[in-house]
Design an enzyme around this catalytic site. Structure first.
Site, PDB file in Angstrom:
ATOM      1  N   MET A   1       0.970  -1.213   0.111  1.00 51.90           N
ATOM      2  CA  MET A   1      -0.044   0.067   0.233  1.00 51.90           C
ATOM      3  C   MET A   1       1.101   1.114   0.085  1.00 51.90           C
ATOM      4  O   MET A   1       0.469   2.412   0.352  1.00 51.90           O
ATOM      5  CB  MET A   1      -0.914  -0.003   1.103  1.00 51.90           C
ATOM      6  CG  MET A   1      -1.950  -1.142   1.207  1.00 51.90           C
ATOM      7  SD  MET A   1      -3.454  -0.937   2.105  1.00 51.90           S
ATOM      8  CE  MET A   1      -2.949  -0.577   3.708  1.00 51.90           C
TER       9      MET A   1
ATOM     10  N   HIS B   1       9.527  -3.342   3.452  1.00 52.05           N
ATOM     11  CA  HIS B   1       9.000  -3.627   1.868  1.00 52.05           C
ATOM     12  C   HIS B   1      10.467  -3.763   1.133  1.00 52.05           C
ATOM     13  O   HIS B   1      10.268  -4.762   0.172  1.00 52.05           O
ATOM     14  CB  HIS B   1       8.431  -2.443   1.247  1.00 52.05           C
ATOM     15  CG  HIS B   1       7.296  -2.182   2.001  1.00 52.05           C
ATOM     16  ND1 HIS B   1       6.858  -0.711   2.800  1.00 52.05           N
ATOM     17  CD2 HIS B   1       5.966  -2.632   1.833  1.00 52.05           C
ATOM     18  CE1 HIS B   1       5.785  -0.774   3.056  1.00 52.05           C
ATOM     19  NE2 HIS B   1       5.229  -1.862   2.654  1.00 52.05           N
TER      20      HIS B   1
ATOM     21  N   GLU C   1       5.786 -11.183   7.425  1.00 47.74           N
ATOM     22  CA  GLU C   1       5.114 -11.924   8.525  1.00 47.74           C
ATOM     23  C   GLU C   1       4.676 -10.919   9.389  1.00 47.74           C
ATOM     24  O   GLU C   1       4.141 -11.429  10.593  1.00 47.74           O
ATOM     25  CB  GLU C   1       6.307 -12.873   9.038  1.00 47.74           C
ATOM     26  CG  GLU C   1       6.395 -14.101   8.157  1.00 47.74           C
ATOM     27  CD  GLU C   1       7.372 -15.266   9.024  1.00 47.74           C
ATOM     28  OE1 GLU C   1       7.956 -14.775   9.963  1.00 47.74           O
ATOM     29  OE2 GLU C   1       7.708 -16.162   8.391  1.00 47.74           O
TER      30      GLU C   1
ATOM     31  N   ASP D   1       2.250  -8.941   9.067  1.00 45.00           N
ATOM     32  CA  ASP D   1       0.976  -9.007   9.152  1.00 45.00           C
ATOM     33  C   ASP D   1       0.538 -10.785   8.770  1.00 45.00           C
ATOM     34  O   ASP D   1       0.308 -11.452   8.075  1.00 45.00           O
ATOM     35  CB  ASP D   1       0.450  -8.506   7.595  1.00 45.00           C
ATOM     36  CG  ASP D   1       0.652  -7.003   8.093  1.00 45.00           C
ATOM     37  OD1 ASP D   1      -0.019  -6.288   8.782  1.00 45.00           O
ATOM     38  OD2 ASP D   1       1.557  -6.291   7.007  1.00 45.00           O
TER      39      ASP D   1
ATOM     40  N   MET E   1       8.809  -2.709  11.594  1.00 47.87           N
ATOM     41  CA  MET E   1       8.836  -1.575  10.843  1.00 47.87           C
ATOM     42  C   MET E   1       7.366  -1.547  10.117  1.00 47.87           C
ATOM     43  O   MET E   1       6.932  -2.690   9.797  1.00 47.87           O
ATOM     44  CB  MET E   1       9.856  -1.876   9.619  1.00 47.87           C
ATOM     45  CG  MET E   1      11.164  -1.535  10.042  1.00 47.87           C
ATOM     46  SD  MET E   1      12.103  -0.977   8.807  1.00 47.87           S
ATOM     47  CE  MET E   1      13.701  -0.866   9.625  1.00 47.87           C
TER      48      MET E   1
ATOM     49  N   ARG F   1       2.558   2.480   9.419  1.00 46.90           N
ATOM     50  CA  ARG F   1       1.797   3.294  10.540  1.00 46.90           C
ATOM     51  C   ARG F   1       2.804   4.000  11.669  1.00 46.90           C
ATOM     52  O   ARG F   1       2.337   4.795  12.483  1.00 46.90           O
ATOM     53  CB  ARG F   1       0.872   2.581  10.929  1.00 46.90           C
ATOM     54  CG  ARG F   1      -0.494   2.264  10.006  1.00 46.90           C
ATOM     55  CD  ARG F   1      -1.792   1.610  10.626  1.00 46.90           C
ATOM     56  NE  ARG F   1      -2.722   1.729   9.641  1.00 46.90           N
ATOM     57  CZ  ARG F   1      -3.014   0.876   9.025  1.00 46.90           C
ATOM     58  NH1 ARG F   1      -2.478  -0.399   9.147  1.00 46.90           N
ATOM     59  NH2 ARG F   1      -4.344   0.721   8.375  1.00 46.90           N
TER      60      ARG F   1
HETATM   61  O1  PAF Z   1      -0.108  -5.680   3.578  1.00 51.02           O
HETATM   62  C1  PAF Z   1      -0.493  -4.918   2.703  1.00 51.02           C
HETATM   63  O2  PAF Z   1       0.164  -3.907   2.588  1.00 51.02           O
HETATM   64  C2  PAF Z   1      -1.943  -4.802   2.309  1.00 51.02           C
HETATM   65  O3  PAF Z   1      -3.033  -5.530   3.191  1.00 51.02           O
HETATM   66  C3  PAF Z   1      -1.701  -5.682   0.894  1.00 51.02           C
HETATM   67  C4  PAF Z   1      -1.722  -7.065   1.233  1.00 51.02           C
HETATM   68  C5  PAF Z   1      -0.946  -4.993  -0.176  1.00 51.02           C
HETATM   69  C6  PAF Z   1      -3.402  -5.774   0.534  1.00 51.02           C
HETATM   70  O4  PAF Z   1      -3.968  -4.241   0.226  1.00 51.02           O
END
Ligand code: PAF
Length: 277
Positions: A30, A37, A148, A150, A184, A187
């Site tokens: 996102m 990332h 991981e 999330d 990290m 938010r």
């Molecule tokens: O983890 C995220 O950034 C989001 O939930 C995702 C997997 C890109 C889906 O919008």
């Protein structure tokens, strides 16, 4: 790196790679990119010939009182970071490209989506599952990578890919942490300096609980100590601190593979974290 905003252009690029016999990795995000990332991008580079990153702040996964409007958007910086990371295509659609007028499909995963974050954020995981299903079908990658951090999201995506026979390998990548242990997250930008200094207490508390449980300690007692430590550190509402089965996310029984997961509010930020037992 080429940036595309519509599905047809995206597919044309990918079909050209396929004709050359190249493998493709997908890294959905996102945006508001951070080192976590970039670790996903790096891993993707090592595992596939071509990497597609997506940036889409998905309205369907935010509740009506959540931070969709405020969610950090930093397209220029993100673009530069993805170029430096060697990503080949950025897919950055606008909302109508993903949800055109008349869009009426929902992907819902029962059970896994109803607990933990799902219980506190109704509809959140339907939004995630719907957009991830779309992105997987738009790109049709060989692999797709998710952090991981999330953890529940990762389990849900593994489930939906298995249930819907989507031919992709889902790769979970360990959480990337700041030096003091804070996971990290985009938010973290919401934290004031004082809140930022307190925030690593979440990780410390769940790590201590996981160590206690791993040693055979009482699960409920270990979680109670963790909740107390999180409260003492200045977190506001604690949504949950739980020990769960690592795959089913059902309450953990002694001896099962497990994970301690937590979500708690610090100022404007709702922080989540998890560790293995
Ligand atoms: O983890 C995220 O950034 C989001 O939930 C995702 C997997 C890109 C889906 O919008």
């Amino acid at each position: 790196m080429v940036a595309v905003r519509d599905v047809d252009s995206l597919r044309r690029r990918i079909q050209a790679w396929r004709r050359e016999g190249l493998s493709v990795a997908l890294v959905p995000t996102m945006g508001a990119l951070h080192k976590g990332h970039l670790t996903l991008m790096d891993r993707a580079q090592k595992m596939a010939d071509r990497v597609v990153a997506t940036i889409f702040v998905n309205p369907k996964q935010f509740g009506p009182r959540e931070d969709f409007a405020a969610y950090p958007r930093r397209e220029t910086e993100d673009f530069e970071m993805l170029v430096a990371a060697g990503v080949h295509v950025l897919f950055a659609p606008d909302v109508p490209a993903i949800y055109p007028p008349g869009f009426a499909t929902n992907v819902g995963i029962t059970g896994l989506s109803d607990v933990l974050d799902g219980a506190h954020r109704p509809g959140h995981f339907d939004g995630v599952a719907t957009v991830v299903t779309k992105l997987l079908l738009q790109v049709l990658p060989d692999i797709a990578l998710f952090g991981e951090k999330d953890y529940q999201q990762l389990m849900i995506i593994r489930r939906l890919v298995a249930d819907l026979n989507i031919p992709v390998d889902i790769i979970g990548v360990p959480t990337v942490r700041e030096a003091d242990g804070l996971a990290m997250s985009s938010r973290n930008a919401y934290l004031s300096a004082d809140e930022r200094a307190r925030a690593p207490a979440l990780y410390k508390a769940i790590t201590a609980a996981a160590a206690q449980i791993a040693k055979g300690g009482d699960i409920a007692a270990a979680l109670a100590v963790a909740r107390d430590a999180i409260g003492q550190a200045g977190f506001g509402t604690i949504d949950y601190v739980e020990a769960r089965h690592a795959e089913t996310l059902q309450p953990l029984k002694a001896g099962e593979p497990g994970r301690v997961l937590a979500a708690a509010h610090m100022g404007r930020a709702r922080l989540i974290d998890n560790v293995t037992i």
